[in-house]
Scaffold this motif. Structure first.
Motif, PDB file in Angstrom:
ATOM      1  N   VAL A  45      24.796  53.156  17.912  1.00 49.08           N
ATOM      2  CA  VAL A  45      24.775  52.585  19.256  1.00 49.08           C
ATOM      3  C   VAL A  45      23.639  51.572  19.383  1.00 49.08           C
ATOM      4  CG1 VAL A  45      24.324  53.094  21.693  1.00 49.08           C
ATOM      5  CG2 VAL A  45      25.936  54.497  20.402  1.00 49.08           C
ATOM      6  N   LEU A  46      22.453  51.910  18.887  1.00 45.33           N
ATOM      7  CA  LEU A  46      21.332  50.976  18.980  1.00 45.33           C
ATOM      8  C   LEU A  46      21.613  49.716  18.164  1.00 45.33           C
ATOM      9  CD1 LEU A  46      18.561  50.293  20.033  1.00 45.33           C
ATOM     10  CD2 LEU A  46      17.569  51.493  18.069  1.00 45.33           C
ATOM     11  N   VAL A  87      28.082  51.780  25.073  1.00 43.55           N
ATOM     12  CA  VAL A  87      27.446  53.080  25.289  1.00 43.55           C
ATOM     13  C   VAL A  87      28.425  54.151  25.747  1.00 43.55           C
ATOM     14  CG1 VAL A  87      25.709  54.307  26.648  1.00 43.55           C
ATOM     15  CG2 VAL A  87      25.198  52.032  25.726  1.00 43.55           C
ATOM     16  N   HIS A  88      29.282  53.834  26.707  1.00 41.97           N
ATOM     17  CA  HIS A  88      30.092  54.876  27.336  1.00 41.97           C
ATOM     18  C   HIS A  88      31.009  55.623  26.367  1.00 41.97           C
ATOM     19  CE1 HIS A  88      29.595  53.114  31.670  1.00 41.97           C
ATOM     20  NE2 HIS A  88      28.518  53.712  31.216  1.00 41.97           N
ATOM     21  N   SER A  92      30.700  59.620  25.783  1.00 39.56           N
ATOM     22  CA  SER A  92      31.855  60.483  26.050  1.00 39.56           C
ATOM     23  C   SER A  92      32.158  61.378  24.854  1.00 39.56           C
ATOM     24  CB  SER A  92      33.077  59.617  26.388  1.00 39.56           C
ATOM     25  OG  SER A  92      34.205  60.419  26.630  1.00 39.56           O
ATOM     26  N   ALA A  93      32.117  60.816  23.663  1.00 36.61           N
ATOM     27  CA  ALA A  93      32.406  61.603  22.460  1.00 36.61           C
ATOM     28  C   ALA A  93      31.350  62.679  22.236  1.00 36.61           C
ATOM     29  CB  ALA A  93      32.504  60.682  21.252  1.00 36.61           C
ATOM     30  N   GLU A  94      30.074  62.310  22.382  1.00 36.35           N
ATOM     31  CA  GLU A  94      28.996  63.269  22.125  1.00 36.35           C
ATOM     32  C   GLU A  94      28.961  64.350  23.203  1.00 36.35           C
ATOM     33  OE1 GLU A  94      25.741  65.368  20.663  1.00 36.35           O
ATOM     34  OE2 GLU A  94      27.227  64.050  19.729  1.00 36.35           O
ATOM     35  N   VAL A 115      25.629  63.567  35.347  1.00 34.79           N
ATOM     36  CA  VAL A 115      26.025  62.216  34.950  1.00 34.79           C
ATOM     37  C   VAL A 115      25.911  61.256  36.134  1.00 34.79           C
ATOM     38  CG1 VAL A 115      28.453  62.901  35.305  1.00 34.79           C
ATOM     39  CG2 VAL A 115      27.913  60.828  33.983  1.00 34.79           C
ATOM     40  N   PRO A 116      24.955  60.338  36.096  1.00 37.33           N
ATOM     41  CA  PRO A 116      24.788  59.430  37.232  1.00 37.33           C
ATOM     42  C   PRO A 116      25.936  58.444  37.398  1.00 37.33           C
ATOM     43  CG  PRO A 116      23.277  58.866  35.445  1.00 37.33           C
ATOM     44  CD  PRO A 116      23.896  60.177  35.083  1.00 37.33           C
ATOM     45  N   LEU A 117      26.557  58.035  36.296  1.00 40.50           N
ATOM     46  CA  LEU A 117      27.578  56.988  36.363  1.00 40.50           C
ATOM     47  C   LEU A 117      28.988  57.559  36.260  1.00 40.50           C
ATOM     48  CD1 LEU A 117      25.904  54.211  34.158  1.00 40.50           C
ATOM     49  CD2 LEU A 117      25.802  54.525  36.634  1.00 40.50           C
ATOM     50  N   LEU A 118      29.227  58.669  36.900  1.00 39.22           N
ATOM     51  CA  LEU A 118      30.553  59.282  36.833  1.00 39.22           C
ATOM     52  C   LEU A 118      31.623  58.349  37.388  1.00 39.22           C
ATOM     53  CD1 LEU A 118      32.257  61.854  36.245  1.00 39.22           C
ATOM     54  CD2 LEU A 118      31.914  62.456  38.645  1.00 39.22           C
TER      55      LEU A 118
END
Length: 205
Positions: A45-46, A87-88, A92-94, A115-118
């Motif tokens: 991801v990074l 990122v999303h 989601s997978a992790e 989860v803030p960005l639900l």
């Protein structure tokens, strides 16, 4: 295993609710913590973030410069969408892996996804219950100014950059009013825990 999504806007008291549920026995999976882990040096991801936004979003030691990345994406919707697309899916997978691990460890566990960005990222996942921490915008702005040292203008900009209260409340099965004092928030959270731990939770339609 009830799978509960807990969301709320910035300075809504969501973390207070998550902490209390953890004290009561819930398995809390923190989306922000997952994001930070996936953005460590050496993680794909990074590498994808650096490729998309350039080396200026990395510190000298190769770690993510969150402030630099935030400056790039905060005021640029296209850049924010590009970051979210990286990122999303990984988050989601992790998080799904962690949900399954909690179930395998204890089939009776209550799992809470903090989860803030639900609304922005995962509103249609098969949650058994969606819990929204809600406080009026003016109260959240006051908290950001008092507790995080923001100017009022910066605080209002941060609030405005997130999903609206109306969008969050529209998907809520349970709303915890966090506009009052801490005791009131804890009492509502305790009532939610009694519901989660004693009653079967059906899937959402």
């Amino acid at each position: 295993m009830p799978l509960v999504a807990l969301t709320g806007g910035i300075a809504s008291g969501k973390s207070t609710i998550a902490g209390r549920l953890a004290e009561l026995g819930a398995v809390v999976v923190d989306a922000d913590a997952v994001v930070r882990e996936l953005q460590q040096p050496g993680e794909p991801v990074l590498a994808a973030i650096a490729e998309a936004f350039g080396p200026q979003v990395l510190r000298a030691d190769g770690s993510l410069d969150r402030a630099a990345l935030g400056a790039v994406v905060f005021a640029d919707d296209a850049a924010r969408r590009r970051l979210n697309a990286i990122v999303h899916p990984a988050v989601s997978a992790e998080s799904g892996r962690r949900f399954r691990a909690a179930l395998e460890a204890d089939p009776a566990a209550v799992v809470v996804y903090d989860v803030p960005l639900l609304v922005e990222a995962r509103p249609d996942d098969p949650w058994d219950l969606v819990v929204v921490a809600h406080a009026p915008e003016d109260i959240r702005v006051q908290r950001l100014v008092a507790l995080r040292g923001m100017t009022e203008a910066d605080a209002r900009a941060r609030v405005a950059s997130q999903a609206s209260d109306e969008r969050r409340l529209a998907i809520a099965d349970v709303v915890i009013d966090t506009g009052g004092d801490l005791d009131a928030t804890v009492a509502q959270t305790d009532a939610l825990w009694r519901r989660l731990s004693q009653e079967p939770v059906g899937g959402r339609s």
